[in-house]
Design a protein around this motif. Structure first.
Motif, PDB file in Angstrom:
ATOM      1  N   SER A 207      23.596  75.989   4.668  1.00  0.00           N
ATOM      2  CA  SER A 207      24.822  76.705   4.326  1.00  0.00           C
ATOM      3  C   SER A 207      26.035  75.848   4.682  1.00  0.00           C
ATOM      4  O   SER A 207      26.079  75.232   5.747  1.00  0.00           O
ATOM      5  N   SER A 210      32.854  77.395   2.451  1.00  0.00           N
ATOM      6  CA  SER A 210      33.623  77.416   1.205  1.00  0.00           C
ATOM      7  C   SER A 210      35.109  77.572   1.462  1.00  0.00           C
ATOM      8  O   SER A 210      35.938  76.933   0.815  1.00  0.00           O
ATOM      9  N   VAL A 222      34.063  82.010   4.890  1.00  0.00           N
ATOM     10  CA  VAL A 222      33.175  82.376   3.781  1.00  0.00           C
ATOM     11  C   VAL A 222      32.270  81.186   3.513  1.00  0.00           C
ATOM     12  O   VAL A 222      32.746  80.058   3.343  1.00  0.00           O
ATOM     13  N   SER A 224      28.957  79.045   1.582  1.00  0.00           N
ATOM     14  CA  SER A 224      28.556  78.718   0.218  1.00  0.00           C
ATOM     15  C   SER A 224      27.623  79.772  -0.360  1.00  0.00           C
ATOM     16  O   SER A 224      27.459  79.874  -1.581  1.00  0.00           O
ATOM     17  N   ASP A 225      27.005  80.579   0.504  1.00  0.00           N
ATOM     18  CA  ASP A 225      26.148  81.670   0.045  1.00  0.00           C
ATOM     19  C   ASP A 225      26.928  82.936  -0.267  1.00  0.00           C
ATOM     20  O   ASP A 225      26.354  83.935  -0.697  1.00  0.00           O
ATOM     21  N   GLY A 226      28.230  82.906  -0.005  1.00  0.00           N
ATOM     22  CA  GLY A 226      29.056  84.080  -0.238  1.00  0.00           C
ATOM     23  C   GLY A 226      29.154  85.009   0.955  1.00  0.00           C
ATOM     24  O   GLY A 226      29.815  86.051   0.876  1.00  0.00           O
ATOM     25  N   ASP A 227      28.523  84.642   2.074  1.00  0.00           N
ATOM     26  CA  ASP A 227      28.597  85.471   3.275  1.00  0.00           C
ATOM     27  C   ASP A 227      29.949  85.283   3.960  1.00  0.00           C
ATOM     28  O   ASP A 227      30.511  84.187   3.970  1.00  0.00           O
ATOM     29  N   THR A 228      30.450  86.361   4.554  1.00  0.00           N
ATOM     30  CA  THR A 228      31.674  86.312   5.345  1.00  0.00           C
ATOM     31  C   THR A 228      31.320  86.494   6.814  1.00  0.00           C
ATOM     32  O   THR A 228      30.611  87.438   7.169  1.00  0.00           O
TER      33      THR A 228
END
Length: 412
Positions: A207, A210, A222, A224-228
């Motif tokens: 990961s 981003s 945030v 690269s997997d979209g997790d915050t």
């Protein structure tokens, strides 16, 4: 000599260069230029003792002030060198003054890589490279503070250990599939990951970052997997870049580092470079590399001093490195290659083991955890280019020094 030897940079490499020149008999004028104020200091403790100590802790000085005065070394602190004029053989300082040199040694070190993502300039985004960085980060280590560490190399792992020890939460983001993948094998990576997880550190492998979110300061990241992930502090530990700008502008050969020969001499025979900023050909492996370690900085400083004074070169020492995480010390000797044959010596579950790296049958590198005897023996075997019996070497009941197959072949 009518003009001085000038050393630019006052880390381990720069300070050891002036020290070795004096110790080896140089009696001319020596000038050490440091862009930071205060006494030159040790940098490895920044991510170890400075952060891990419960009290305020200063990194140790490399030399006391009396040393420089007694040895006649002129220190110029808090002043940056802005240019090297090779034709005039002088360096230019930020205040417009110039200093002539008989020989020039560039010990400009490296700087921390930064992130090129939205939010990277927000307050709370931190690197760890200087004394000021260490103090800033130390002040953030308070119970309940949420740390996100980008990069699972030595620095990232040491910061994560200090964070949870201080009562913070710590999440480590790493693009690779394991920690310290550039410098060690999977056995060692997993051992330290388990150690960290047991202390409360969380890992997110595969990961990357981003963006960093926040208005006035960091509030979260945030991936690269979209997790915050909520965060109060983001520590960037994604490697370093060599400070070669002065050398490049002066027309010296550079290639991800200032290119030097075995004497630490650059493409200009009057200019040397030492430490993290250099790129050189490894005498053992014949490959071009940069080595970011105290041992290499000191070895190159010695090489430069000897060559300037017309003395024979010293025998090259095997490079070695170390890290301390949650009180466990990992010591590495030699430089591992991903293609090496990996031989595990002992069981990680015992908390005392070593990992050997064989290249064409010869010991090229090793990692040791709580195995000081193996570390000392391994350095000697690497230096000797010794071939090992991998089966015998894997047995901790057998002394590592006795697993040489070349010794056996000689005795027949």
């Amino acid at each position: 000599m009518s003009t001085p030897i000038v050393v630019v940079g006052a880390g381990h490499a720069g300070v050891h260069t002036v020290s070795r020149l004096v110790e080896l008999g140089y009696r001319g004028e020596l000038i050490l230029i440091d862009e930071e104020d205060g006494l030159p200091y040790e940098r490895p403790p920044l991510s170890k003792d400075v952060l891990a100590s419960a009290e305020s802790h200063e990194p140790p000085a490399l030399r006391k002030q009396d040393y420089y005065e007694d040895k006649g070394i002129r220190r110029i602190a808090g002043s940056a060198v802005t240019a090297v004029d090779r034709s005039a053989r002088e360096v230019c300082l930020a205040d417009g003054s110039t200093i002539p040199y008989h020989r020039l040694i560039l010990a400009t070190g490296s700087r921390a890589r930064t992130l090129d993502v939205p939010g990277a300039a927000l307050p709370g985004v931190q690197v760890l490279k200087t004394r000021a960085d260490g103090h800033n980060l130390k002040a953030m280590l308070r119970p309940g503070v949420r740390f996100v560490i980008v990069g699972a190399g030595y620095i990232g792992m040491e910061v994560a250990a200090a964070a949870v020890k201080s009562g913070c939460s710590a999440t480590v983001l790493e693009y690779q599939d394991r920690s310290m993948s550039r410098v060690t094998s999977e056995d060692v990576s997993r051992y330290f990951e388990d150690l960290h997880v047991a202390e409360g550190v969380r890992f997110a492998f595969g990961s990357s970052l981003s963006r960093i979110e926040g208005s006035d300061r960091v509030e979260g990241v945030v991936t690269s997997d979209g997790d915050t992930i909520p965060a109060d502090v983001v520590v960037v530990g994604v490697g370093v870049l060599p400070n070669q700008d002065l050398a490049e502008a002066a027309g010296l050969d550079c290639s991800d580092g200032i290119v030097v020969d075995e004497h630490a001499r650059t493409s200009d025979p009057e200019i040397y470079a030492v430490g993290d900023v250099t790129r050189f050909t490894c005498p053992r492996e014949g490959v071009s590399m940069r080595l970011e370690c105290v041992q290499n900085a000191m070895a190159q400083a010695d090489s430069a001093a000897r060559h300037i004074l017309g003395l024979d070169a010293a025998v090259a020492e095997v490079p070695w490195f170390w890290t301390v995480q949650h009180g466990v010390r990992l010591q590495t000797a030699g430089v591992r290659s991903p293609e090496d044959q990996v031989v595990r010596r002992g069981d990680p579950a015992d908390g005392k083991f070593a990992v050997l790296y064989l290249r064409d049958g010869r010991l090229a590198a090793l990692d040791t955890i709580n195995a000081l005897g193996d570390f000392a023996a391994g350095k000697k075997l690497i230096s000797a280019g010794a071939r090992l019996d991998p089966v015998l070497a894997a047995d901790r009941a057998v002394k590592l020094a006795t697993t040489r197959t070349d010794d056996l072949a000689t005795s027949r």
